[in-house]
Write a protein that holds these residues in place. Sequence first.
Motif, PDB file in Angstrom:
ATOM      1  N   MET A   1       0.827  -1.188   0.000  1.00 27.95           N
ATOM      2  CA  MET A   1       0.000   0.000   0.000  1.00 27.95           C
ATOM      3  C   MET A   1       0.875   1.257   0.000  1.00 27.95           C
ATOM      4  O   MET A   1       1.964   1.261   0.552  1.00 27.95           O
ATOM      5  N   LYS A   2       0.362   2.303  -0.604  1.00 34.95           N
ATOM      6  CA  LYS A   2       1.083   3.572  -0.605  1.00 34.95           C
ATOM      7  C   LYS A   2       1.175   4.140   0.818  1.00 34.95           C
ATOM      8  O   LYS A   2       2.185   4.708   1.212  1.00 34.95           O
ATOM      9  N   TYR A   3       0.089   3.980   1.578  1.00 35.53           N
ATOM     10  CA  TYR A   3       0.047   4.509   2.940  1.00 35.53           C
ATOM     11  C   TYR A   3       0.657   3.516   3.928  1.00 35.53           C
ATOM     12  O   TYR A   3       0.792   2.319   3.633  1.00 35.53           O
ATOM     13  N   ARG A   4       1.010   4.015   5.087  1.00 32.64           N
ATOM     14  CA  ARG A   4       1.531   3.146   6.143  1.00 32.64           C
ATOM     15  C   ARG A   4       0.345   2.512   6.877  1.00 32.64           C
ATOM     16  O   ARG A   4      -0.500   3.219   7.417  1.00 32.64           O
ATOM     17  N   ARG A  45     -11.576   3.831  -9.611  1.00 32.10           N
ATOM     18  CA  ARG A  45     -10.592   3.349  -8.633  1.00 32.10           C
ATOM     19  C   ARG A  45     -11.321   2.595  -7.522  1.00 32.10           C
ATOM     20  O   ARG A  45     -12.364   3.021  -7.042  1.00 32.10           O
ATOM     21  N   VAL A 223      -0.924  14.066  -2.893  1.00 24.66           N
ATOM     22  CA  VAL A 223      -0.411  12.810  -3.453  1.00 24.66           C
ATOM     23  C   VAL A 223       1.066  12.628  -3.128  1.00 24.66           C
ATOM     24  O   VAL A 223       1.521  11.511  -2.845  1.00 24.66           O
ATOM     25  N   ARG A 224       1.809  13.706  -3.119  1.00 23.03           N
ATOM     26  CA  ARG A 224       3.243  13.570  -2.821  1.00 23.03           C
ATOM     27  C   ARG A 224       3.483  13.191  -1.362  1.00 23.03           C
ATOM     28  O   ARG A 224       4.601  12.835  -0.979  1.00 23.03           O
ATOM     29  N   ARG A 226       1.676  10.675   0.145  1.00 19.09           N
ATOM     30  CA  ARG A 226       1.136   9.316   0.272  1.00 19.09           C
ATOM     31  C   ARG A 226      -0.391   9.252   0.359  1.00 19.09           C
ATOM     32  O   ARG A 226      -0.953   8.229   0.719  1.00 19.09           O
ATOM     33  N   SER A 227      -1.067  10.347   0.085  1.00 17.71           N
ATOM     34  CA  SER A 227      -2.527  10.312   0.042  1.00 17.71           C
ATOM     35  C   SER A 227      -2.982   9.848  -1.333  1.00 17.71           C
ATOM     36  O   SER A 227      -2.316  10.083  -2.343  1.00 17.71           O
ATOM     37  N   LYS A 228      -4.159   9.180  -1.380  1.00 17.80           N
ATOM     38  CA  LYS A 228      -4.764   8.868  -2.681  1.00 17.80           C
ATOM     39  C   LYS A 228      -5.275  10.133  -3.348  1.00 17.80           C
ATOM     40  O   LYS A 228      -5.506  10.160  -4.548  1.00 17.80           O
ATOM     41  N   TYR A 268      -6.093   9.585   3.890  1.00 15.36           N
ATOM     42  CA  TYR A 268      -4.862   8.846   4.175  1.00 15.36           C
ATOM     43  C   TYR A 268      -5.224   7.509   4.798  1.00 15.36           C
ATOM     44  O   TYR A 268      -5.876   7.460   5.847  1.00 15.36           O
TER      45      TYR A 268
END
Length: 429
Positions: A1-4, A45, A223-224, A226-228, A268
Amino acid sequence: MKYRTLPKSLYIKNRKKLAQKLLPKSLAVFHSNDILPTNADGTMRFRQNNDLFYLTGIDQEESILLLCPDFPDPNMREILFLRETSDHIAIWEGHKYTVEEAFEASGIENIQWVENFDGVLNTLMALSDHVFLNTNEHLRAAVQVQTRDARFIKTCKARYPLHQYHRVAPLMHQLRAVKEKEEIDQLQVACDITEKGFRRILSFLQPGVTEYEIEAEFIHEFVRNRSKGFAYEPIIATGKNACVLHYIENKETCKDGDLILMDVGAEYGNYNADMTRTIPVNGRFSERQRKVYDAVLRVQRGAIDILRPGVNIQDYHKEVGLIMQSELLGLRLLDQTDIKNQDPKWPAYKKYFMHGTSHHLGLDVHDVGTMHEPISPGMVFTVEPGIYIQEEGLGVRLENDIVIEEKGFFDLMRNIPIEAEEIEDLMNK
Protein backbone atom coordinates in the motif's frame (compact mmCIF):
# COMPACT_ATOMS: atom_id res chain seq x y z
CA MET A 1 0.00 0.00 0.00
CA LYS A 2 1.08 3.57 -0.60
CA TYR A 3 0.05 4.51 2.94
CA ARG A 4 1.53 3.15 6.14
CA THR A 5 -0.84 0.48 7.43
CA LEU A 6 -2.06 0.20 11.00
CA PRO A 7 -1.06 -2.79 13.18
CA LYS A 8 -3.17 -5.96 13.03
CA SER A 9 -3.80 -5.63 16.78
CA LEU A 10 -6.33 -2.87 15.96
CA TYR A 11 -8.39 -5.15 13.72
CA ILE A 12 -8.20 -8.04 16.20
CA LYS A 13 -9.58 -5.64 18.83
CA ASN A 14 -12.31 -4.38 16.48
CA ARG A 15 -13.51 -7.91 15.70
CA LYS A 16 -13.64 -8.75 19.40
CA LYS A 17 -15.78 -5.68 20.04
CA LEU A 18 -18.24 -6.74 17.38
CA ALA A 19 -18.31 -10.37 18.56
CA GLN A 20 -19.34 -9.19 22.02
CA LYS A 21 -22.41 -7.49 20.51
CA LEU A 22 -23.64 -10.50 18.51
CA LEU A 23 -26.32 -12.87 19.75
CA PRO A 24 -25.38 -16.46 20.74
CA LYS A 25 -24.85 -18.78 17.77
CA SER A 26 -24.46 -15.90 15.32
CA LEU A 27 -22.74 -15.58 11.98
CA ALA A 28 -21.80 -12.16 10.53
CA VAL A 29 -20.86 -11.67 6.88
CA PHE A 30 -19.03 -8.73 5.29
CA HIS A 31 -18.22 -8.26 1.61
CA SER A 32 -15.82 -5.89 -0.11
CA ASN A 33 -17.11 -3.22 -2.46
CA ASP A 34 -17.34 -3.82 -6.18
CA ILE A 35 -15.02 -2.28 -8.72
CA LEU A 36 -17.50 -0.01 -10.48
CA PRO A 37 -17.56 0.62 -14.25
CA THR A 38 -17.27 3.95 -16.00
CA ASN A 39 -17.72 3.46 -19.77
CA ALA A 40 -16.50 0.93 -22.34
CA ASP A 41 -13.89 -1.14 -20.46
CA GLY A 42 -13.06 1.58 -17.93
CA THR A 43 -13.42 1.25 -14.17
CA MET A 44 -13.36 3.57 -11.20
CA ARG A 45 -10.59 3.35 -8.63
CA PHE A 46 -11.38 0.68 -6.04
CA ARG A 47 -12.53 1.87 -2.62
CA GLN A 48 -12.85 -0.76 0.09
CA ASN A 49 -16.05 -1.26 2.05
CA ASN A 50 -15.37 0.62 5.27
CA ASP A 51 -16.93 -1.98 7.57
CA LEU A 52 -14.79 -4.75 6.10
CA PHE A 53 -11.73 -2.51 6.31
CA TYR A 54 -12.53 -1.60 9.94
CA LEU A 55 -12.62 -5.29 10.87
CA THR A 56 -9.69 -6.58 8.81
CA GLY A 57 -7.43 -3.85 7.41
CA ILE A 58 -7.71 -5.64 4.07
CA ASP A 59 -7.74 -3.20 1.16
CA GLN A 60 -8.49 -5.43 -1.83
CA GLU A 61 -11.47 -6.28 -4.02
CA GLU A 62 -13.40 -9.61 -3.88
CA SER A 63 -12.71 -10.12 -0.16
CA ILE A 64 -15.16 -11.63 2.33
CA LEU A 65 -15.10 -11.87 6.13
CA LEU A 66 -17.03 -14.48 8.12
CA LEU A 67 -17.31 -14.13 11.90
CA CYS A 68 -18.86 -17.01 13.85
CA PRO A 69 -17.69 -16.47 17.46
CA ASP A 70 -19.47 -19.50 19.00
CA PHE A 71 -18.49 -22.13 16.42
CA PRO A 72 -17.14 -25.29 18.18
CA ASP A 73 -13.91 -25.31 16.16
CA PRO A 74 -11.91 -22.19 17.15
CA ASN A 75 -10.20 -22.17 13.75
CA MET A 76 -13.58 -21.55 12.10
CA ARG A 77 -14.59 -18.50 14.16
CA GLU A 78 -12.84 -15.98 11.92
CA ILE A 79 -12.34 -16.68 8.22
CA LEU A 80 -11.09 -14.30 5.56
CA PHE A 81 -11.60 -15.10 1.88
CA LEU A 82 -9.37 -13.51 -0.76
CA ARG A 83 -9.14 -13.52 -4.51
CA GLU A 84 -6.54 -16.07 -5.54
CA THR A 85 -3.83 -14.49 -7.62
CA SER A 86 -2.00 -15.89 -10.66
CA ASP A 87 0.84 -14.98 -12.99
CA HIS A 88 -1.72 -13.49 -15.38
CA ILE A 89 -3.28 -11.29 -12.68
CA ALA A 90 0.15 -10.25 -11.42
CA ILE A 91 1.13 -9.08 -14.92
CA TRP A 92 -2.07 -7.20 -15.70
CA GLU A 93 -3.19 -5.92 -12.29
CA GLY A 94 -0.19 -6.19 -10.02
CA HIS A 95 0.43 -7.80 -6.68
CA LYS A 96 -2.40 -9.24 -4.56
CA TYR A 97 -2.28 -10.35 -0.92
CA THR A 98 -0.57 -13.60 -0.16
CA VAL A 99 -1.94 -15.65 2.75
CA GLU A 100 1.00 -14.55 4.86
CA GLU A 101 0.52 -10.87 4.02
CA ALA A 102 -3.19 -11.05 4.76
CA PHE A 103 -2.48 -12.53 8.18
CA GLU A 104 0.05 -9.78 8.93
CA ALA A 105 -2.52 -7.15 7.93
CA SER A 106 -5.57 -8.61 9.69
CA GLY A 107 -4.45 -11.04 12.38
CA ILE A 108 -6.86 -13.65 10.94
CA GLU A 109 -5.28 -17.09 10.88
CA ASN A 110 -7.80 -18.93 8.69
CA ILE A 111 -7.38 -17.36 5.26
CA GLN A 112 -8.82 -19.08 2.18
CA TRP A 113 -9.52 -18.32 -1.46
CA VAL A 114 -13.00 -17.14 -2.43
CA GLU A 115 -13.63 -20.39 -4.34
CA ASN A 116 -14.08 -22.08 -0.95
CA PHE A 117 -16.64 -19.58 0.35
CA ASP A 118 -19.88 -21.43 -0.44
CA GLY A 119 -18.73 -24.67 1.17
CA VAL A 120 -17.47 -22.97 4.32
CA LEU A 121 -20.63 -20.86 4.57
CA ASN A 122 -22.73 -24.02 4.45
CA THR A 123 -20.75 -25.52 7.33
CA LEU A 124 -21.12 -22.42 9.51
CA MET A 125 -24.81 -21.92 8.73
CA ALA A 126 -25.56 -25.46 9.88
CA LEU A 127 -24.60 -24.51 13.45
CA SER A 128 -25.82 -20.88 13.45
CA ASP A 129 -29.24 -19.57 14.43
CA HIS A 130 -28.72 -15.87 13.75
CA VAL A 131 -27.23 -14.29 10.62
CA PHE A 132 -26.06 -10.66 10.66
CA LEU A 133 -25.85 -9.14 7.17
CA ASN A 134 -24.52 -5.76 6.15
CA THR A 135 -26.26 -2.88 4.39
CA ASN A 136 -25.56 0.82 3.89
CA GLU A 137 -27.83 2.50 6.44
CA HIS A 138 -26.21 5.93 6.53
CA LEU A 139 -28.87 8.58 7.13
CA ARG A 140 -27.88 10.41 3.94
CA ALA A 141 -27.37 7.36 1.73
CA ALA A 142 -29.25 7.22 -1.57
CA VAL A 143 -28.34 3.72 -2.73
CA GLN A 144 -29.18 3.16 -6.41
CA VAL A 145 -26.49 0.66 -7.40
CA GLN A 146 -26.79 -2.90 -6.05
CA THR A 147 -23.78 -3.82 -3.90
CA ARG A 148 -22.10 -7.18 -3.29
CA ASP A 149 -23.67 -7.15 0.18
CA ALA A 150 -27.12 -6.59 -1.34
CA ARG A 151 -26.67 -9.42 -3.87
CA PHE A 152 -25.53 -11.74 -1.11
CA ILE A 153 -28.56 -10.92 1.05
CA LYS A 154 -30.84 -12.16 -1.74
CA THR A 155 -28.93 -15.37 -2.40
CA CYS A 156 -28.37 -16.15 1.30
CA LYS A 157 -32.04 -15.78 2.22
CA ALA A 158 -33.08 -17.88 -0.75
CA ARG A 159 -30.63 -20.63 0.15
CA TYR A 160 -31.22 -20.51 3.93
CA PRO A 161 -34.79 -19.24 4.44
CA LEU A 162 -35.32 -20.49 8.01
CA HIS A 163 -32.48 -18.68 9.77
CA GLN A 164 -33.13 -15.51 11.77
CA TYR A 165 -31.68 -12.53 9.92
CA HIS A 166 -30.47 -9.31 11.54
CA ARG A 167 -28.98 -5.94 10.59
CA VAL A 168 -25.33 -5.57 11.51
CA ALA A 169 -25.20 -1.90 10.45
CA PRO A 170 -26.48 -0.50 13.79
CA LEU A 171 -23.76 -2.40 15.63
CA MET A 172 -21.09 -1.15 13.23
CA HIS A 173 -22.34 2.42 13.64
CA GLN A 174 -21.91 2.16 17.42
CA LEU A 175 -18.41 0.74 17.12
CA ARG A 176 -17.08 2.98 14.38
CA ALA A 177 -18.37 6.17 16.02
CA VAL A 178 -15.82 5.80 18.86
CA LYS A 179 -12.28 5.78 17.50
CA GLU A 180 -9.33 3.85 18.84
CA LYS A 181 -6.01 5.65 19.30
CA GLU A 182 -4.61 4.10 16.11
CA GLU A 183 -7.51 5.52 14.12
CA ILE A 184 -7.04 8.98 15.60
CA ASP A 185 -3.34 8.79 14.69
CA GLN A 186 -4.32 8.02 11.09
CA LEU A 187 -6.78 10.91 11.06
CA GLN A 188 -4.00 13.15 12.35
CA VAL A 189 -1.84 12.19 9.37
CA ALA A 190 -4.69 13.08 7.01
CA CYS A 191 -5.06 16.45 8.76
CA ASP A 192 -1.31 17.10 8.65
CA ILE A 193 -1.27 16.46 4.89
CA THR A 194 -4.22 18.83 4.54
CA GLU A 195 -2.25 21.45 6.46
CA LYS A 196 0.64 21.13 4.00
CA GLY A 197 -1.76 21.69 1.13
CA PHE A 198 -3.27 24.78 2.75
CA ARG A 199 0.10 26.34 3.54
CA ARG A 200 1.07 25.79 -0.09
CA ILE A 201 -2.01 27.75 -1.16
CA LEU A 202 -1.24 30.66 1.17
CA SER A 203 1.94 31.34 -0.79
CA PHE A 204 0.34 30.60 -4.18
CA LEU A 205 -2.91 32.54 -4.15
CA GLN A 206 -3.16 35.94 -5.82
CA PRO A 207 -5.65 37.75 -8.05
CA GLY A 208 -5.89 36.11 -11.47
CA VAL A 209 -5.35 32.54 -10.21
CA THR A 210 -8.17 30.15 -11.09
CA GLU A 211 -10.09 27.88 -8.75
CA TYR A 212 -8.90 24.82 -10.69
CA GLU A 213 -5.28 25.88 -10.34
CA ILE A 214 -5.79 25.96 -6.57
CA GLU A 215 -7.34 22.49 -6.76
CA ALA A 216 -4.25 21.32 -8.66
CA GLU A 217 -1.92 22.71 -5.99
CA PHE A 218 -3.82 20.82 -3.30
CA ILE A 219 -3.81 17.49 -5.15
CA HIS A 220 -0.09 17.82 -5.86
CA GLU A 221 0.69 18.25 -2.17
CA PHE A 222 -1.70 15.51 -1.10
CA VAL A 223 -0.41 12.81 -3.45
CA ARG A 224 3.24 13.57 -2.82
CA ASN A 225 2.54 12.84 0.87
CA ARG A 226 1.14 9.32 0.27
CA SER A 227 -2.53 10.31 0.04
CA LYS A 228 -4.76 8.87 -2.68
CA GLY A 229 -5.99 12.43 -3.10
CA PHE A 230 -9.05 14.35 -1.98
CA ALA A 231 -11.25 12.79 0.69
CA TYR A 232 -14.25 14.23 -1.20
CA GLU A 233 -14.92 16.48 -4.17
CA PRO A 234 -13.11 19.72 -3.28
CA ILE A 235 -14.99 23.00 -2.99
CA ILE A 236 -12.83 25.88 -4.24
CA ALA A 237 -15.28 28.78 -4.30
CA THR A 238 -14.30 32.38 -4.91
CA GLY A 239 -16.58 35.37 -4.44
CA LYS A 240 -20.29 34.62 -4.73
CA ASN A 241 -19.55 30.93 -5.42
CA ALA A 242 -18.92 30.58 -1.68
CA CYS A 243 -22.66 31.01 -1.12
CA VAL A 244 -23.29 27.74 -3.01
CA LEU A 245 -22.79 25.14 -0.30
CA HIS A 246 -21.76 22.27 -2.57
CA TYR A 247 -20.07 24.24 -5.34
CA ILE A 248 -17.63 21.85 -7.08
CA GLU A 249 -17.19 23.29 -10.58
CA ASN A 250 -14.00 25.09 -9.54
CA LYS A 251 -13.77 26.98 -12.84
CA GLU A 252 -13.77 30.72 -12.03
CA THR A 253 -10.94 33.21 -11.72
CA CYS A 254 -10.12 34.69 -8.31
CA LYS A 255 -10.60 38.47 -8.28
CA ASP A 256 -8.90 41.17 -6.27
CA GLY A 257 -11.03 42.04 -3.24
CA ASP A 258 -12.89 38.71 -3.07
CA LEU A 259 -12.65 35.97 -0.49
CA ILE A 260 -12.14 32.34 -1.47
CA LEU A 261 -13.73 29.50 0.49
CA MET A 262 -11.86 26.18 0.31
CA ASP A 263 -13.52 23.06 1.70
CA VAL A 264 -10.96 20.32 1.13
CA GLY A 265 -9.43 17.37 2.94
CA ALA A 266 -6.83 14.73 2.27
CA GLU A 267 -7.49 11.01 2.52
CA TYR A 268 -4.86 8.85 4.18
CA GLY A 269 -5.10 5.10 4.67
CA ASN A 270 -8.88 5.32 4.00
CA TYR A 271 -9.31 7.87 6.82
CA ASN A 272 -10.38 11.40 5.95
CA ALA A 273 -9.67 14.98 6.91
CA ASP A 274 -12.32 17.67 6.40
CA MET A 275 -11.12 21.27 6.51
CA THR A 276 -12.61 24.60 5.47
CA ARG A 277 -10.73 27.88 5.35
CA THR A 278 -11.80 31.20 3.87
CA ILE A 279 -9.05 33.62 2.92
CA PRO A 280 -8.67 36.93 1.00
CA VAL A 281 -7.54 36.60 -2.61
CA ASN A 282 -5.28 39.66 -2.32
CA GLY A 283 -3.95 38.77 1.12
CA ARG A 284 -5.92 41.37 3.11
CA PHE A 285 -9.43 41.19 4.55
CA SER A 286 -11.63 44.22 3.99
CA GLU A 287 -13.29 45.68 7.08
CA ARG A 288 -16.62 43.99 6.29
CA GLN A 289 -14.99 40.67 5.43
CA ARG A 290 -13.03 40.74 8.66
CA LYS A 291 -16.16 41.35 10.75
CA VAL A 292 -17.97 38.42 9.17
CA TYR A 293 -14.86 36.23 9.43
CA ASP A 294 -14.33 36.98 13.12
CA ALA A 295 -18.02 36.31 13.80
CA VAL A 296 -17.76 32.85 12.23
CA LEU A 297 -14.56 32.15 14.17
CA ARG A 298 -16.28 33.08 17.45
CA VAL A 299 -19.18 30.76 16.63
CA GLN A 300 -16.75 27.93 15.88
CA ARG A 301 -14.93 28.39 19.17
CA GLY A 302 -18.19 28.61 21.06
CA ALA A 303 -19.36 25.41 19.40
CA ILE A 304 -16.13 23.57 20.25
CA ASP A 305 -16.53 24.57 23.90
CA ILE A 306 -19.99 22.95 23.96
CA LEU A 307 -18.83 19.64 22.49
CA ARG A 308 -18.33 17.49 25.59
CA PRO A 309 -19.12 13.92 26.68
CA GLY A 310 -22.78 13.52 27.58
CA VAL A 311 -24.01 16.36 25.35
CA ASN A 312 -26.84 15.49 22.95
CA ILE A 313 -26.05 16.49 19.37
CA GLN A 314 -29.52 17.87 18.72
CA ASP A 315 -29.27 20.11 21.80
CA TYR A 316 -25.77 21.11 20.70
CA HIS A 317 -27.01 22.31 17.33
CA LYS A 318 -29.70 24.41 19.02
CA GLU A 319 -27.12 26.06 21.30
CA VAL A 320 -24.84 26.81 18.37
CA GLY A 321 -27.83 28.35 16.61
CA LEU A 322 -28.26 30.78 19.49
CA ILE A 323 -24.58 31.77 19.31
CA MET A 324 -24.95 32.35 15.58
CA GLN A 325 -28.13 34.36 16.14
CA SER A 326 -26.22 36.71 18.46
CA GLU A 327 -23.44 37.18 15.89
CA LEU A 328 -25.91 37.90 13.08
CA LEU A 329 -27.55 40.53 15.26
CA GLY A 330 -24.14 42.11 15.77
CA LEU A 331 -23.56 42.13 12.00
CA ARG A 332 -27.00 43.71 11.54
CA LEU A 333 -28.07 40.89 9.28
CA LEU A 334 -30.91 40.15 11.71
CA ASP A 335 -32.93 42.35 14.07
CA GLN A 336 -35.20 41.60 17.00
CA THR A 337 -38.27 41.73 14.75
CA ASP A 338 -36.84 38.91 12.62
CA ILE A 339 -36.36 36.82 15.76
CA LYS A 340 -39.77 37.67 17.19
CA ASN A 341 -41.52 36.61 13.95
CA GLN A 342 -39.36 33.56 13.18
CA ASP A 343 -40.69 30.08 12.50
CA PRO A 344 -39.40 27.86 15.36
CA LYS A 345 -38.91 25.04 12.85
CA TRP A 346 -36.68 27.27 10.70
CA PRO A 347 -35.16 29.99 12.92
CA ALA A 348 -34.25 33.35 11.45
CA TYR A 349 -30.50 32.64 11.59
CA LYS A 350 -31.02 29.85 9.04
CA LYS A 351 -31.24 32.49 6.31
CA TYR A 352 -27.50 32.98 6.66
CA PHE A 353 -26.43 29.66 8.26
CA MET A 354 -28.55 26.93 6.73
CA HIS A 355 -26.51 23.77 7.37
CA GLY A 356 -25.54 21.77 10.45
CA THR A 357 -22.48 22.57 12.53
CA SER A 358 -20.99 19.10 13.00
CA HIS A 359 -20.90 15.55 11.70
CA HIS A 360 -18.97 12.41 12.59
CA LEU A 361 -15.64 11.96 10.79
CA GLY A 362 -13.56 8.84 10.13
CA LEU A 363 -13.49 6.19 7.43
CA ASP A 364 -16.37 8.09 5.86
CA VAL A 365 -16.20 11.86 5.60
CA HIS A 366 -19.77 11.92 6.91
CA ASP A 367 -18.99 8.98 9.14
CA VAL A 368 -21.52 6.59 10.63
CA GLY A 369 -22.64 7.13 14.19
CA THR A 370 -25.86 8.16 15.84
CA MET A 371 -26.83 11.82 15.98
CA HIS A 372 -29.45 11.20 18.66
CA GLU A 373 -27.46 9.80 21.58
CA PRO A 374 -25.02 11.55 23.93
CA ILE A 375 -21.51 12.31 22.73
CA SER A 376 -18.81 9.90 23.99
CA PRO A 377 -15.03 10.23 24.38
CA GLY A 378 -13.24 9.01 21.26
CA MET A 379 -15.80 10.39 18.84
CA VAL A 380 -14.46 12.72 16.14
CA PHE A 381 -16.54 15.61 14.82
CA THR A 382 -16.16 18.42 12.36
CA VAL A 383 -17.08 21.89 13.63
CA GLU A 384 -18.00 24.05 10.63
CA PRO A 385 -20.17 27.13 11.11
CA GLY A 386 -20.60 29.55 8.22
CA ILE A 387 -22.26 32.81 7.25
CA TYR A 388 -23.46 33.19 3.66
CA ILE A 389 -24.70 36.61 2.56
CA GLN A 390 -26.17 36.16 -0.90
CA GLU A 391 -26.87 39.85 -1.42
CA GLU A 392 -23.21 40.70 -0.77
CA GLY A 393 -21.74 37.75 -2.66
CA LEU A 394 -19.87 36.93 0.55
CA GLY A 395 -19.52 33.51 2.17
CA VAL A 396 -17.31 32.48 5.10
CA ARG A 397 -17.01 28.98 6.56
CA LEU A 398 -14.38 27.67 8.98
CA GLU A 399 -13.98 23.99 9.80
CA ASN A 400 -11.74 22.00 12.14
CA ASP A 401 -11.77 18.32 13.12
CA ILE A 402 -12.17 17.68 16.86
CA VAL A 403 -11.59 14.56 18.99
CA ILE A 404 -13.84 14.35 22.06
CA GLU A 405 -11.88 13.57 25.23
CA GLU A 406 -12.95 12.78 28.80
CA LYS A 407 -12.40 16.34 29.97
CA GLY A 408 -12.29 18.43 26.85
CA PHE A 409 -11.26 18.06 23.24
CA PHE A 410 -8.23 17.67 20.99
CA ASP A 411 -8.07 19.70 17.78
CA LEU A 412 -6.58 17.64 14.95
CA MET A 413 -6.21 20.90 12.97
CA ARG A 414 -4.67 22.97 15.75
CA ASN A 415 -1.63 23.70 13.56
CA ILE A 416 -3.57 24.89 10.50
CA PRO A 417 -3.67 28.71 10.45
CA ILE A 418 -7.09 30.16 11.20
CA GLU A 419 -6.57 33.56 12.88
CA ALA A 420 -7.07 36.37 10.37
CA GLU A 421 -3.79 38.08 11.34
CA GLU A 422 -1.75 34.90 10.87
CA ILE A 423 -3.34 34.24 7.48
CA GLU A 424 -2.59 37.77 6.32
CA ASP A 425 1.00 37.57 7.61
CA LEU A 426 1.64 34.28 5.83
CA MET A 427 0.10 35.50 2.60
CA ASN A 428 2.18 38.67 2.63
CA LYS A 429 5.58 37.25 3.55
